[in-house]
Each structure stands twice: as structure tokens, then as C-alpha cells.
Design a protein around this motif. Structure first.
Motif, PDB file in Angstrom:
ATOM      1  N   GLY A 115     -29.927  23.887 -11.861  1.00 10.16           N
ATOM      2  CA  GLY A 115     -30.057  22.521 -11.398  1.00 10.16           C
ATOM      3  C   GLY A 115     -30.267  22.440  -9.902  1.00 10.16           C
ATOM      4  N   LYS A 116     -30.017  21.274  -9.334  1.00  7.99           N
ATOM      5  CA  LYS A 116     -30.291  21.054  -7.921  1.00  7.99           C
ATOM      6  C   LYS A 116     -29.032  21.188  -7.077  1.00  7.99           C
ATOM      7  N   GLY A 117     -28.240  22.225  -7.382  1.00  8.88           N
ATOM      8  CA  GLY A 117     -27.060  22.479  -6.579  1.00  8.88           C
ATOM      9  C   GLY A 117     -27.437  22.847  -5.152  1.00  8.88           C
ATOM     10  N   GLU A 118     -26.506  22.767  -4.251  1.00  9.59           N
ATOM     11  CA  GLU A 118     -26.778  22.992  -2.834  1.00  9.59           C
ATOM     12  C   GLU A 118     -27.364  24.377  -2.581  1.00  9.59           C
ATOM     13  N   ASP A 119     -26.885  25.382  -3.293  1.00  4.65           N
ATOM     14  CA  ASP A 119     -27.308  26.748  -3.014  1.00  4.65           C
ATOM     15  C   ASP A 119     -28.380  27.265  -3.969  1.00  4.65           C
ATOM     16  N   ALA A 120     -28.547  26.662  -5.122  1.00  4.51           N
ATOM     17  CA  ALA A 120     -29.484  27.194  -6.111  1.00  4.51           C
ATOM     18  C   ALA A 120     -30.905  27.192  -5.577  1.00  4.51           C
ATOM     19  N   GLY A 121     -31.502  28.367  -5.452  1.00  5.16           N
ATOM     20  CA  GLY A 121     -32.882  28.483  -5.027  1.00  5.16           C
ATOM     21  C   GLY A 121     -33.168  28.029  -3.615  1.00  5.16           C
ATOM     22  N   SER A 122     -32.159  27.991  -2.755  1.00  2.19           N
ATOM     23  CA  SER A 122     -32.371  27.507  -1.392  1.00  2.19           C
ATOM     24  C   SER A 122     -32.561  28.662  -0.416  1.00  2.19           C
ATOM     25  N   LEU A 123     -33.315  28.423   0.645  1.00  2.00           N
ATOM     26  CA  LEU A 123     -33.485  29.430   1.684  1.00  2.00           C
ATOM     27  C   LEU A 123     -32.164  29.710   2.390  1.00  2.00           C
ATOM     28  N   LYS A 124     -31.330  28.692   2.497  1.00  6.30           N
ATOM     29  CA  LYS A 124     -30.019  28.869   3.116  1.00  6.30           C
ATOM     30  C   LYS A 124     -29.214  29.930   2.368  1.00  6.30           C
ATOM     31  N   ALA A 125     -29.213  29.831   1.046  1.00  6.76           N
ATOM     32  CA  ALA A 125     -28.485  30.816   0.239  1.00  6.76           C
ATOM     33  C   ALA A 125     -29.162  32.176   0.296  1.00  6.76           C
ATOM     34  N   LEU A 126     -30.484  32.185   0.313  1.00  7.87           N
ATOM     35  CA  LEU A 126     -31.211  33.453   0.356  1.00  7.87           C
ATOM     36  C   LEU A 126     -30.942  34.210   1.647  1.00  7.87           C
ATOM     37  N   PHE A 127     -30.818  33.490   2.745  1.00  9.27           N
ATOM     38  CA  PHE A 127     -30.618  34.136   4.041  1.00  9.27           C
ATOM     39  C   PHE A 127     -29.232  34.784   4.161  1.00  9.27           C
ATOM     40  N   LYS A 128     -28.386  34.582   3.161  1.00 12.00           N
ATOM     41  CA  LYS A 128     -27.106  35.279   3.137  1.00 12.00           C
ATOM     42  C   LYS A 128     -27.277  36.728   2.641  1.00 12.00           C
ATOM     43  N   HIS A 129     -28.497  37.083   2.292  1.00 11.74           N
ATOM     44  CA  HIS A 129     -28.791  38.421   1.774  1.00 11.74           C
ATOM     45  C   HIS A 129     -29.900  39.071   2.592  1.00 11.74           C
ATOM     46  N   PRO A 130     -29.694  39.224   3.907  1.00 14.62           N
ATOM     47  CA  PRO A 130     -30.775  39.755   4.759  1.00 14.62           C
ATOM     48  C   PRO A 130     -31.144  41.195   4.450  1.00 14.62           C
TER      49      PRO A 130
END
Length: 445
Positions: free
Chosen positions: A239-254
């Protein structure tokens, strides 16, 4: 999973915990998994057939969209548009990756195949330069951008889908079918061109026959809708949760992003060097006819396809990292001598054996390409991480490979391109050497 700061490809200080926002798994039986994997693979094959039809018909339609002139110059123009299709892939990787993580892998895969078919249809019906002038290459660019946008999303969605649908312990085998069907798309495109060569004269193909593969691709993309009911979601859409599929969440995995981009760069430059560009290399450098080059690539591409499940299954035993080390180390050492020998090959047999040797080394990467990347990310950003990271590297190193090779040839420095390929692979070897085994320490476990 233990945290070891500084190790590439595993969570450490600054990386996200193991999967705090994971989607809930959907449990499927073995038969359902197999059917879903086949359906997903069919979509992937159609997608890549459409994408590679451009590369394998370029020798015929280059003169249709650009002013008359030197053949290499026309091919450079076509290759530049081919590269543009790669440059937009990161945008497609972001859009479809985000969509897949929020709304499901299945929906993203279907949408990307339909968009690819639309781009293919546009190429197939475009008027030529002689008819509409400069608008012809402009519209060709639009069609290629549509295809590139689609491909950028398909890779991440397909890699994630096949990795998640697989049975534990057999993920290498299941996920290898992403490249079985990717290569199958190449093979189908080559076979289509070969069929045209057998049924039509070269003049007829140059005049109108080159359009047939593109129209066929559009028809196949529409037909893919018949398979959509066999595909099942591998996880409940987040769904459209804050972290699902977001660049913000992705950048936690540099670190994971760095690994994906570094290894994808080497994979992309070698893949497009020894597949799509190789047909032109055999013609322009080795002096083969277009027909002989196409036949050679048809055979070696089929053998390349067969290697994928074999080496994918091998990775279930020896690990993805070992596969990646063999690939990157082998290409670092042998890219220069192999390309030099292919350019001097004087028979179809010798050229074919040398190209196959190159693709055999390449197979240690392609067989696990999508899987090891999927293993590096949690479910909530898996499609985005795989798709975006791969697309950025492919745009920079894959999309420009053919253009760089042709430009260096025209400048009289063709041999420099082989050293460039070797250097990119040397960087990948260092990254693979430093990473931990994703099969044991990845997020899919």
C-alpha cells in the motif's frame, strides 16, 4: 543476520534493520509457484524480444531514419537512440519499482509489458526520413524512450517476482529463468531476423521487412494479457505506507545499492558487448556478412540460454558470491584477448567458439543477476532497489557500450574499448570480493 560494519552488501551502522516494513508473505503450493513463474517468465521474454528487436534490425533500418551517408555513421546515430532508451531506464526503474513495492509485482510487470508493446508498435509503423524528414528520427527516439522506460521497470519487478516465488533452496534455479527468458527474447529476435533473411531479399528487408519484428512484438505484448490470471502476487501489496517503495527507505541501504550498481555496471557492459554489439562487431571488424553474423549469434545465444539454469542451480550450492567472482575475475583477465581474437576470426566456427567462451564467463553473472540483488533488500523496497540500481548502471555502462565501441572504431582506437570493459569488470571483482554471501546473509532468508 549479524551486523559487520564496513562489509559491503550487508546491514551495518547506517543501514536499515532486517525488514521492519516487509509485506506479509503469500503462501503458494509448488504447482501454483511453477505456473506463476512460467507466466512471469513469458512476460519477461516478450519484453526483451521487443527491446532487442531494435538492436538486431538496426543494420537494416538505419538508412530509413537518417540521411544517406557512411554506414558506420548511420549506425552511430541508431546506437545513440538505442543509448537514449537506456538513459531513461532509471526513471522507469524508480516508477515501476515504487509501484511494485506498493501495489504488487504482478501489476507492475503487466503494465511494463503493455507499454513496451506500444513502443514497439510505434517503431513498426513509423514513416521514414525520406517521407517526413527530421521528424522520423525524432519519433524513433520517442518510441525508444517508451521502451526504455518500460524495461527499467520490468527488470526490478521480474527479478523480485521470480526470487520471491521460488522455493527456498532452489532460488538460484528459479531466478535464473529471468535471464533464460531475457536471452530467449534475444534469441527470438535473432530467429525472427534470420527468418526474414531466409524468406526475403536484403533489399526487401531494408525497404519494409524490418518492420515485421516490431509489429509482431506489439501483438505478443497484447497477447500476454491472456497469462495474467496465472500470476499470483508473492506478497500482499504494502500500500501507500510512508516507507513502502520510497527513496527515503531505499537510501537506508546504501551499501546494497553500491553493490547492485557496481556489479550491474560490469554485467551491462559485457552483456551488450558480447550480444547486441557483437553482431555489428562481426560484420564491421571481423569482416563477416550480415547473414553469417546473424547465424553465428543465433547458435551461441541458444547455448548461452542453456547455461543459465545450470549455473543458477550451481549458485544454490556454491553461493552467489562465488559466481560473481568467477564472472568479474574472468572478464577482467580475458575481455581484451577475447575481443581481439574475435576481431581476427576468419571462420564462423572460430568466431562462434570465441563468442561462446565470452558468454560462458558472462553466464556466472547473468544466472544470478536478479537474485543476488533481490537478496540484498527487504521486501518493502526490493523491487525499487533492484530496478533503480540496475537501471542506473545499465544506462551509464550498458546503453553507451555500443556507441562507445563504434565511436572508438571510427576514431581508429577500437582496441581501447576492450580495455575499458576489462577495467569496469576489475572494479566489480573488488566489490564481489568484499561482499558477504547474500544467499546466507540476505533478506530473503
Amino acid at each position: 543476520m549479524s551486523n559487520i560494519p564496513g562489509m559491503i552488501g550487508v546491514p551495518a551502522d547506517g543501514d536499515a534493520p532486517l525488514d521492519t516494513h516487509a509485506s506479509k508473505p503469500v503462501h503458494l503450493d509448488r504447482k501454483t509457484r511453477a505456473k506463476a513463474a512460467v507466466a512471469g517468465s513469458v512476460g519477461n521474454l516478450i519484453e526483451w524480444y521487443d527491446f532487442y528487436a531494435y538492436a538486431y534490425t538496426a543494420l537494416y533500418f538505419a538508412s530509413a531514419f537518417f540521411p544517406a551517408g557512411d554506414r558506420t555513421a548511420q549506425l552511430i546515430n541508431v546506437a545513440a537512440i538505442y543509448a537514449a532508451g537506456f538513459l531513461i531506464r532509471p526513471l522507469g526503474g524508480w516508477f515501476f519499482g515504487r509501484y511494485a513495492d506498493r501495489h504488487g509485482r504482478r501489476a507492475a510487470m503487466i503494465a511494463s509489458v503493455i507499454l513496451m508493446g506500444a513502443g514497439s508498435l510505434l517503431v513498426g509503423i513509423l514513416p521514414t526520413y525520406a517521407t517526413i524528414g527530421a521528424a522520423a528520427p525524432a519519433l524513433l527516439l520517442v518510441a525508444r524512450l517508451m521502451q526504455g522506460f518500460s524495461t527499467g521497470g520490468q527488470y526490478g519487478a521480474a527479478a523480485t517476482y521470480l526470487s520471491e516465488i521460488a522455493e527456498p533452496g532452489k532460488r538460484g534455479f528459479y531466478a535464473s529463468f529471468q535471464f533464460v527468458t531475457l536471452i530467449g527474447g534475444q534469441l527470438f529476435a535473432l530467429l525472427t531476423v534470420f527468418t526474414l533473411q531466409a524468406l526475403m531479399t536484403e533489399a526487401e528487408i531494408r525497404e519494409w521487412g524490418w518492420r515485421i519484428p516490431f509489429v509482431l512484438g506489439a501483438v505478443l505484448a497484447g497477447g500476454f494479457l491472456l497469462f495474467r490470471d496465472l500470476m499470483h502476487e508473492t506478497a500482499e501489496p504494502a500500500g501507500k505506507g510512508e516507507d513502502a517503495g520510497s527513496l527515503k527507505a531505499l537510501f537506508k541501504h546504501p551499501r546494497a545499492m553500491f553493490v547492485v550498481m557496481a556489479l550491474s555496471a560490469a554485467g551491462a557492459v559485457t552483456l551488450y558487448t558480447f550480444t547486441t554489439y557483437m553482431q555489428k562487431y562481426l560484420v564491421n571488424t571481423a569482416g563477416m556478412t550480415v547473414t553469417d553474423a546473424s547465424r553465428t549469434m543465433l547458435v551461441v545465444t541458444f547455448l548461452f540460454l542453456i547455461l543459465q539454469p545450470i549455473l543458477g542451480r550451481l549458485s544454490d550450492k556454491i553461493g552467489r558470491r562465488t559466481n560473481l567472482l568467477i564472472f568479474s575475475g574472468g572478464m577482467t583477465l580475458f575481455a581484451v584477448p577475447l575481443l581481439g581474437a574475435i576481431g581476427r576470426a576468419d571462420t564462423m566456427l572460430s568466431a562462434g567458439m570465441l563468442v561462446f567462451a565470452s558468454l560462458a564467463i558472462m553466464s556466472f553473472y547473468t544466472s544470478v543477476s536478479g537474485l543476488f540483488k533481490a537478496e540484498l533488500f527487504p521486501a518493502s523496497v526490493r523491487a525499487l532497489g533492484v530496478g533503480l540500481g540496475h537501471a542506473i548502471a545499465s544506462a551509464i555502462f550498458g546503453g553507451t557500450a555500443e556507441w562507445a565501441a563504434l565511436t572508438l572504431k571510427q576514431a581508429g582506437h577500437e582496441g581501447a574499448f576492450a580495455w575499458y570493459v576489462s577495467a569496469v569488470c576489475a572494479v566489480a571483482f573488488i566489490v564481489a570480493f568484499r561482499m558477504r554471501e547474500p544467499r546466507a546473509h540476505g533478506h530473503l532468508n
